[in-house]
Design a protein around this motif. Structure first.
Motif, PDB file in Angstrom:
ATOM      1  N   VAL A   5       7.293  -1.789   4.633  1.00 18.03           N
ATOM      2  CA  VAL A   5       6.812  -1.810   3.255  1.00 18.03           C
ATOM      3  C   VAL A   5       6.419  -3.251   2.930  1.00 18.03           C
ATOM      4  N   PRO A   6       5.242  -3.467   2.342  1.00 16.74           N
ATOM      5  CA  PRO A   6       4.863  -4.844   2.031  1.00 16.74           C
ATOM      6  C   PRO A   6       5.816  -5.433   0.997  1.00 16.74           C
ATOM      7  N   SER A   7       6.039  -6.736   1.126  1.00 20.68           N
ATOM      8  CA  SER A   7       6.883  -7.378   0.129  1.00 20.68           C
ATOM      9  C   SER A   7       6.129  -7.394  -1.196  1.00 20.68           C
ATOM     10  N   LEU A   8       6.873  -7.508  -2.258  1.00 24.21           N
ATOM     11  CA  LEU A   8       6.302  -7.550  -3.604  1.00 24.21           C
ATOM     12  C   LEU A   8       5.171  -8.567  -3.682  1.00 24.21           C
ATOM     13  N   ARG A   9       5.377  -9.715  -3.072  1.00 14.52           N
ATOM     14  CA  ARG A   9       4.393 -10.792  -3.155  1.00 14.52           C
ATOM     15  C   ARG A   9       3.131 -10.519  -2.340  1.00 14.52           C
ATOM     16  N   ASP A  10       3.157  -9.477  -1.487  1.00 13.25           N
ATOM     17  CA  ASP A  10       2.001  -9.146  -0.662  1.00 13.25           C
ATOM     18  C   ASP A  10       1.223  -7.929  -1.162  1.00 13.25           C
ATOM     19  N   ILE A  11       1.640  -7.336  -2.268  1.00  8.00           N
ATOM     20  CA  ILE A  11       0.948  -6.156  -2.804  1.00  8.00           C
ATOM     21  C   ILE A  11      -0.360  -6.612  -3.451  1.00  8.00           C
ATOM     22  N   PRO A  12      -1.491  -6.082  -3.002  1.00  7.31           N
ATOM     23  CA  PRO A  12      -2.764  -6.526  -3.569  1.00  7.31           C
ATOM     24  C   PRO A  12      -3.017  -5.990  -4.979  1.00  7.31           C
ATOM     25  N   PHE A  13      -3.690  -6.797  -5.772  1.00  9.20           N
ATOM     26  CA  PHE A  13      -4.176  -6.390  -7.084  1.00  9.20           C
ATOM     27  C   PHE A  13      -5.580  -6.958  -7.234  1.00  9.20           C
ATOM     28  N   THR A  14      -6.303  -6.483  -8.228  1.00  9.15           N
ATOM     29  CA  THR A  14      -7.690  -6.899  -8.435  1.00  9.15           C
ATOM     30  C   THR A  14      -7.776  -7.829  -9.632  1.00  9.15           C
ATOM     31  N   ASP A  15      -8.423  -8.980  -9.425  1.00 12.96           N
ATOM     32  CA  ASP A  15      -8.566  -9.907 -10.548  1.00 12.96           C
ATOM     33  C   ASP A  15      -9.751  -9.478 -11.418  1.00 12.96           C
ATOM     34  N   ALA A  16     -10.017 -10.218 -12.462  1.00 11.61           N
ATOM     35  CA  ALA A  16     -11.058  -9.846 -13.422  1.00 11.61           C
ATOM     36  C   ALA A  16     -12.459  -9.873 -12.811  1.00 11.61           C
ATOM     37  N   ASN A  17     -12.627 -10.580 -11.704  1.00 15.55           N
ATOM     38  CA  ASN A  17     -13.927 -10.653 -11.039  1.00 15.55           C
ATOM     39  C   ASN A  17     -14.081  -9.627  -9.926  1.00 15.55           C
ATOM     40  N   GLY A  18     -13.060  -8.777  -9.742  1.00 12.20           N
ATOM     41  CA  GLY A  18     -13.129  -7.757  -8.707  1.00 12.20           C
ATOM     42  C   GLY A  18     -12.610  -8.190  -7.348  1.00 12.20           C
ATOM     43  N   ALA A  19     -12.080  -9.399  -7.251  1.00 13.61           N
ATOM     44  CA  ALA A  19     -11.543  -9.894  -5.980  1.00 13.61           C
ATOM     45  C   ALA A  19     -10.101  -9.425  -5.796  1.00 13.61           C
ATOM     46  N   GLU A  20      -9.739  -9.176  -4.551  1.00 17.25           N
ATOM     47  CA  GLU A  20      -8.364  -8.789  -4.248  1.00 17.25           C
ATOM     48  C   GLU A  20      -7.502 -10.040  -4.145  1.00 17.25           C
ATOM     49  N   PRO A 104       2.338   8.457 -12.582  1.00 15.55           N
ATOM     50  CA  PRO A 104       2.015   8.638 -11.163  1.00 15.55           C
ATOM     51  C   PRO A 104       0.891   7.727 -10.682  1.00 15.55           C
ATOM     52  N   ASN A 105       0.049   7.243 -11.592  1.00 16.53           N
ATOM     53  CA  ASN A 105      -1.043   6.348 -11.199  1.00 16.53           C
ATOM     54  C   ASN A 105      -0.740   4.883 -11.491  1.00 16.53           C
ATOM     55  N   ALA A 106       0.541   4.571 -11.664  1.00 17.48           N
ATOM     56  CA  ALA A 106       0.927   3.172 -11.887  1.00 17.48           C
ATOM     57  C   ALA A 106       0.490   2.334 -10.686  1.00 17.48           C
ATOM     58  N   HIS A 107       0.061   1.120 -10.984  1.00 13.44           N
ATOM     59  CA  HIS A 107      -0.344   0.195  -9.926  1.00 13.44           C
ATOM     60  C   HIS A 107       0.851  -0.071  -9.002  1.00 13.44           C
ATOM     61  N   PRO A 108       0.622  -0.177  -7.692  1.00 13.65           N
ATOM     62  CA  PRO A 108       1.730  -0.439  -6.757  1.00 13.65           C
ATOM     63  C   PRO A 108       2.558  -1.676  -7.093  1.00 13.65           C
ATOM     64  N   LEU A 109       1.929  -2.713  -7.643  1.00 21.70           N
ATOM     65  CA  LEU A 109       2.686  -3.906  -8.028  1.00 21.70           C
ATOM     66  C   LEU A 109       3.713  -3.534  -9.093  1.00 21.70           C
ATOM     67  N   TYR A 110       3.305  -2.744 -10.072  1.00 25.97           N
ATOM     68  CA  TYR A 110       4.233  -2.353 -11.125  1.00 25.97           C
ATOM     69  C   TYR A 110       5.251  -1.326 -10.631  1.00 25.97           C
ATOM     70  N   LYS A 111       4.875  -0.486  -9.689  1.00 27.08           N
ATOM     71  CA  LYS A 111       5.860   0.433  -9.104  1.00 27.08           C
ATOM     72  C   LYS A 111       7.002  -0.377  -8.502  1.00 27.08           C
ATOM     73  N   ALA A 112       6.668  -1.476  -7.852  1.00 24.29           N
ATOM     74  CA  ALA A 112       7.688  -2.337  -7.250  1.00 24.29           C
ATOM     75  C   ALA A 112       8.453  -3.124  -8.311  1.00 24.29           C
ATOM     76  N   LEU A 113       7.744  -3.703  -9.276  1.00 26.00           N
ATOM     77  CA  LEU A 113       8.404  -4.504 -10.312  1.00 26.00           C
ATOM     78  C   LEU A 113       9.404  -3.688 -11.123  1.00 26.00           C
ATOM     79  N   LYS A 114       9.079  -2.430 -11.396  1.00 27.02           N
ATOM     80  CA  LYS A 114       9.927  -1.590 -12.259  1.00 27.02           C
ATOM     81  C   LYS A 114      11.272  -1.248 -11.628  1.00 27.02           C
ATOM     82  N   LYS A 115      11.441  -1.546 -10.362  1.00 32.16           N
ATOM     83  CA  LYS A 115      12.742  -1.336  -9.706  1.00 32.16           C
ATOM     84  C   LYS A 115      13.754  -2.381 -10.153  1.00 32.16           C
ATOM     85  N   THR A 116      13.252  -3.459 -10.745  1.00 30.29           N
ATOM     86  CA  THR A 116      14.108  -4.554 -11.201  1.00 30.29           C
ATOM     87  C   THR A 116      14.759  -4.189 -12.532  1.00 30.29           C
ATOM     88  N   PRO A 117      16.082  -4.279 -12.611  1.00 33.55           N
ATOM     89  CA  PRO A 117      16.736  -4.024 -13.899  1.00 33.55           C
ATOM     90  C   PRO A 117      16.593  -5.227 -14.829  1.00 33.55           C
TER      91      PRO A 117
END
Length: 164
Positions: A5-20, A104-117
């Protein structure tokens, strides 16, 4: 090929310009915040920008993620959101592409972050706009609920500790 499983810091997201992008691109602590332009908590943009200006030269970054899941309070396009943030609040920190933080369509970064209490021991769903996650370079996460303002002494102390 690894099934790791990728670490939290390696989960890709898209910036405002469309770059990963990934959190791993940021050397210091990152405050990840789901933001909205038409919310009662929107004035927190001012405090988020002040944190960026105060600590940015030491490696700290605020990352905004617009989200329209809470009563439609972020209805605009990414261009409209960027214009609003810059013109109204003077935002200089990165505001990324719109995402979903719950469901169910939550971004993978937030799926990971939400595990944090949070400090009360409660993990799970993002409660509202402006929920804050302080992600340290080692992947450690601290969670702060929406009513807690970005300039709250507890958040400032956590940032300063991470930068020391």
């Amino acid at each position: 090929m690894s099934d790791a499983v990728p670490s939290l810091r390696d989960i890709p997201f898209t910036d405002a310009n469309g770059a990963e992008r990934t959190l791993a691109e940021f050397d210091g602590p990152v405050l990840v915040v789901n933001v909205a332009s038409k919310c009662g908590l929107t004035p927190q943009y001012e405090q988020l920008e002040q944190l960026q200006r105060t600590y940015g030269d030491r490696g700290f970054t605020v990352l905004g993620f617009p989200c329209n899941q809470f009563m439609g309070q972020e209805p605009g396009s990414i261009e409209e959101i960027l214009d609003y943030c810059a013109m109204t609040w003077g935002v200089s920190f990165p505001v990324n592409d719109k995402i979903k933080v719950n469901g169910p369509n939550a971004h993978p970064l937030y799926k990971a972050l939400k595990k944090t209490p949070d400090h009360g021991g409660k993990a799970g769903r993002v409660a509202w706009n402006f929920e804050k996650f302080l992600v340290l370079p080692d992947g450690t996460v601290q969670r702060f609920r929406p009513p807690q303002k970005p300039d709250d002494p507890e958040i400032v102390a956590a940032i300063e500790k991470a930068l020391s």
